[in-house]
Write a protein that holds these residues in place. Structure first.
Motif, PDB file in Angstrom:
ATOM      1  N   PRO A  78      -5.436   3.243  -6.485  1.00  0.00           N
ATOM      2  CA  PRO A  78      -5.011   3.722  -5.143  1.00  0.00           C
ATOM      3  C   PRO A  78      -4.661   2.575  -4.144  1.00  0.00           C
ATOM      4  CG  PRO A  78      -7.470   3.801  -5.503  1.00  0.00           C
ATOM      5  CD  PRO A  78      -6.900   3.265  -6.741  1.00  0.00           C
ATOM      6  N   PRO A  79      -3.996   2.891  -3.187  1.00  0.00           N
ATOM      7  CA  PRO A  79      -3.389   1.850  -2.207  1.00  0.00           C
ATOM      8  C   PRO A  79      -4.363   1.745  -1.154  1.00  0.00           C
ATOM      9  CG  PRO A  79      -2.437   3.967  -1.583  1.00  0.00           C
ATOM     10  CD  PRO A  79      -3.113   4.358  -3.106  1.00  0.00           C
ATOM     11  N   ILE A  80      -4.649   0.307  -0.341  1.00  0.00           N
ATOM     12  CA  ILE A  80      -5.485   0.210   0.553  1.00  0.00           C
ATOM     13  C   ILE A  80      -4.794   0.451   1.751  1.00  0.00           C
ATOM     14  CG2 ILE A  80      -6.981  -1.332   1.728  1.00  0.00           C
ATOM     15  CD1 ILE A  80      -7.190  -2.923  -0.877  1.00  0.00           C
ATOM     16  N   THR A  81      -5.339   1.317   2.914  1.00  0.00           N
ATOM     17  CA  THR A  81      -4.637   1.446   4.113  1.00  0.00           C
ATOM     18  C   THR A  81      -5.632   0.884   4.977  1.00  0.00           C
ATOM     19  OG1 THR A  81      -3.894   3.355   3.317  1.00  0.00           O
ATOM     20  CG2 THR A  81      -3.624   3.000   5.788  1.00  0.00           C
ATOM     21  N   ILE A  82      -4.974  -0.216   5.884  1.00  0.00           N
ATOM     22  CA  ILE A  82      -5.743  -0.633   6.858  1.00  0.00           C
ATOM     23  C   ILE A  82      -5.249  -0.332   8.505  1.00  0.00           C
ATOM     24  CG2 ILE A  82      -6.454  -3.069   7.898  1.00  0.00           C
ATOM     25  CD1 ILE A  82      -5.661  -4.142   4.976  1.00  0.00           C
ATOM     26  N   GLU A  83      -5.957   0.515   8.959  1.00  0.00           N
ATOM     27  CA  GLU A  83      -5.516   0.969  10.350  1.00  0.00           C
ATOM     28  C   GLU A  83      -5.768  -0.117  11.507  1.00  0.00           C
ATOM     29  OE1 GLU A  83      -7.998   4.497  10.818  1.00  0.00           O
ATOM     30  OE2 GLU A  83      -7.382   5.730   9.352  1.00  0.00           O
ATOM     31  N   ASP A  84      -4.931   0.216  12.273  1.00  0.00           N
ATOM     32  CA  ASP A  84      -4.886  -0.667  13.659  1.00  0.00           C
ATOM     33  C   ASP A  84      -4.510  -2.272  13.091  1.00  0.00           C
ATOM     34  OD1 ASP A  84      -5.474   1.618  15.401  1.00  0.00           O
ATOM     35  OD2 ASP A  84      -7.576   1.180  14.990  1.00  0.00           O
ATOM     36  N   CYS A  85      -3.611  -2.131  12.221  1.00  0.00           N
ATOM     37  CA  CYS A  85      -2.994  -3.547  11.536  1.00  0.00           C
ATOM     38  C   CYS A  85      -1.662  -3.584  11.638  1.00  0.00           C
ATOM     39  CB  CYS A  85      -3.785  -3.600  10.265  1.00  0.00           C
ATOM     40  SG  CYS A  85      -3.248  -5.343   9.496  1.00  0.00           S
ATOM     41  N   ILE A  86      -0.814  -4.688  11.971  1.00  0.00           N
ATOM     42  CA  ILE A  86       0.616  -4.741  11.737  1.00  0.00           C
ATOM     43  C   ILE A  86       1.073  -5.557  10.948  1.00  0.00           C
ATOM     44  CG2 ILE A  86       0.885  -3.835  14.207  1.00  0.00           C
ATOM     45  CD1 ILE A  86       1.472  -6.751  15.114  1.00  0.00           C
ATOM     46  N   GLY A  87       0.138  -6.356  10.403  1.00  0.00           N
ATOM     47  CA  GLY A  87       0.474  -7.488   9.372  1.00  0.00           C
ATOM     48  C   GLY A  87      -0.697  -7.857   8.714  1.00  0.00           C
TER      49      GLY A  87
END
Length: 181
Positions: A78-87
């Motif tokens: 599964p992917p990792i989604t990092i919220e409030d992150c632009i890079g």
């Protein structure tokens, strides 16, 4: 003629098209923005692709959600989604907890401020989780080459984290030894 030798040598070393700001992991020949490792299995090596959010025209927000996605080449990872992150670029930190799988580190980027969390992920029980709580860092820490996390050689399953704090109007780097989850 002596003046042109360094330019000719540089052109040969870096390519006739000019200097490039992209680096390539020569050992694995993984293109920029990808990292390889054994993240979810003791045997299967896979790579990570970084998907950054689209920034709006004035550079002050995102067109859609401001989240960074780490996508894996393995079909069942599964992917990792990092919220409030632009890079942020993932780093293979190696096997920090001794379970035979590599952990992933990401320095979260945002629009402003030098304060950034460093997230460390581990794959346990079929899902991604924090290996340690997010590590608070300040840009001076990175500019001075102080890593946020290192394997602690004296005790299996433990790491040394280096974190930044504000103390008496100064930003200082402290460290502590903690167990990996």
């Amino acid at each position: 003629m002596l003046l042109f030798k360094p330019i000719i040598i540089a052109a040969l070393l870096f390519g006739a098209a000019g200097f490039s700001n992209h680096t390539v992991n020569k050992k694995s020949l993984v293109p920029p923005g990808k990292v390889e490792g054994n993240f979810t299995s003791h045997k299967n090596k896979e790579s990570i692709s970084v998907i950054k959010p689209k920034i709006n025209a004035d550079g002050t927000g995102c067109d859609g959600k401001c989240e960074l996605i780490l996508r894996f080449s393995g079909d069942h990872t599964p992917p990792i989604t990092i919220e409030d992150c632009i890079g942020g670029e993932p780093v293979n930190l190696g096997d920090l907890d001794g379970d035979g799988k590599d952990e992933i580190g990401v320095l979260r980027e945002w629009f402003n401020s030098c304060w950034h969390n460093y997230n460390v992920y581990t794959f346990k029980n079929g899902r991604w989780q924090f290996a340690v709580p997010p590590i608070h860092t300040y840009c001076d820490q990175w500019e001075n080459g102080i890593k946020a996390i290192e394997k602690y050689p004296l005790k299996k399953g433990y790491v040394k984290i280096n974190y930044s704090i504000m103390a008496d109007s100064n930003i200082v780097v402290k460290n502590k030894i903690i167990k990996v989850k």
